[in-house]
Design an enzyme around this catalytic site. Structure first.
Site, short mmCIF file in Angstrom:
data_model
loop_
_atom_site.label_atom_id
_atom_site.label_comp_id
_atom_site.label_asym_id
_atom_site.label_seq_id
_atom_site.Cartn_x
_atom_site.Cartn_y
_atom_site.Cartn_z
N ASN A 114 70.30 6.13 95.73
CA ASN A 114 70.69 6.77 94.39
C ASN A 114 70.05 8.58 94.48
OD1 ASN A 114 69.78 3.38 93.96
ND2 ASN A 114 71.57 4.59 93.62
N ILE A 121 67.80 12.55 90.52
CA ILE A 121 67.72 10.82 90.57
C ILE A 121 69.09 9.98 89.54
CG2 ILE A 121 66.34 8.72 90.78
CD1 ILE A 121 63.98 11.16 90.61
N CYS A 122 69.86 8.64 90.26
CA CYS A 122 70.77 7.74 89.76
C CYS A 122 69.98 6.63 89.72
CB CYS A 122 71.85 7.89 90.21
SG CYS A 122 72.72 6.85 89.36
N LEU A 123 68.75 6.78 88.11
CA LEU A 123 68.27 5.66 87.68
C LEU A 123 68.83 5.85 86.08
CD1 LEU A 123 66.46 3.46 88.81
CD2 LEU A 123 63.96 5.22 87.65
#
Length: 186
Positions: A114, A121-123
């Site tokens: 991620n 950041i993929c959050l």
């Protein structure tokens, strides 16, 4: 020959209404910006993080004079593939924080499903699941947790996602990228 009047010279025929003038302005934010309130909140978050974050393996401090730009650190959790590694992150708080999330990026190279090669950041809590109840400590702990529990359904790094189930090769790549990044920094 056509004769045009000069509107700057002739104020007597000015029938513009204030609302017509302001229609060219962008609409006001639904949350008025009070930078002193945002600064106070960030200072409170900083104090709370200093009191409890270090014990949890996370920390952050303003980067320079601006309270709106921080440098954070996340320690890899014990017993995880990231144990013993320390990651540096940048946090940029918008003027309408906490109504909008900060921009958070890894500054240390991080091999993770991620996290892309630029540190993005993929959050979900940094995007569509953001809540003004979250604070810097919550963000850092969520990213620390993401290290060991990636969302493989939404990878930014598909190679890392594919390698995730082969723990030994994955650990090798984590260390290879981490130490390659450290060599570039020095």
């Amino acid at each position: 020959m056509e004769v045009r009047s000069n509107p700057a010279a002739d104020n007597s025929s000015d029938h513009r209404r204030p609302s017509a003038l302001s229609s060219k302005q962008p609409p006001p934010s639904p949350h008025p910006v009070d930078t002193s309130a945002v600064s106070q909140r960030l200072q409170k978050e900083l104090m709370a993080l200093m009191m409890s974050g270090v014990d949890l393996g996370v920390s952050a401090f303003p980067d320079g004079e601006s309270i709106f730009t921080w440098i954070g650190t996340i320690e890899g959790g014990k017993g995880t593939l990231y144990e013993g590694l320390s990651y540096k992150l940048s946090l940029r708080f918008p003027l309408d924080y906490p109504f909008k999330p900060p921009q958070v990026k890894f500054e240390t190279m991080c091999f993770h499903p991620n996290v892309d090669q630029f540190g993005n950041i993929c959050l979900d809590i940094l995007q569509d699941k953001w809540s003004s109840a979250y604070d810097c400590r919550t963000i850092l702990l969520s990213i620390q947790s993401l290290l060991e529990e990636p969302n493989l359904e939404s990878p930014l790094n598909s190679y890392a996602a594919a390698l995730w189930n082969d723990k030994e090769d994955y650990r090798r790549m984590v260390h290879k990228q981490f130490f390659a990044g450290e060599a570039l920094e020095s």
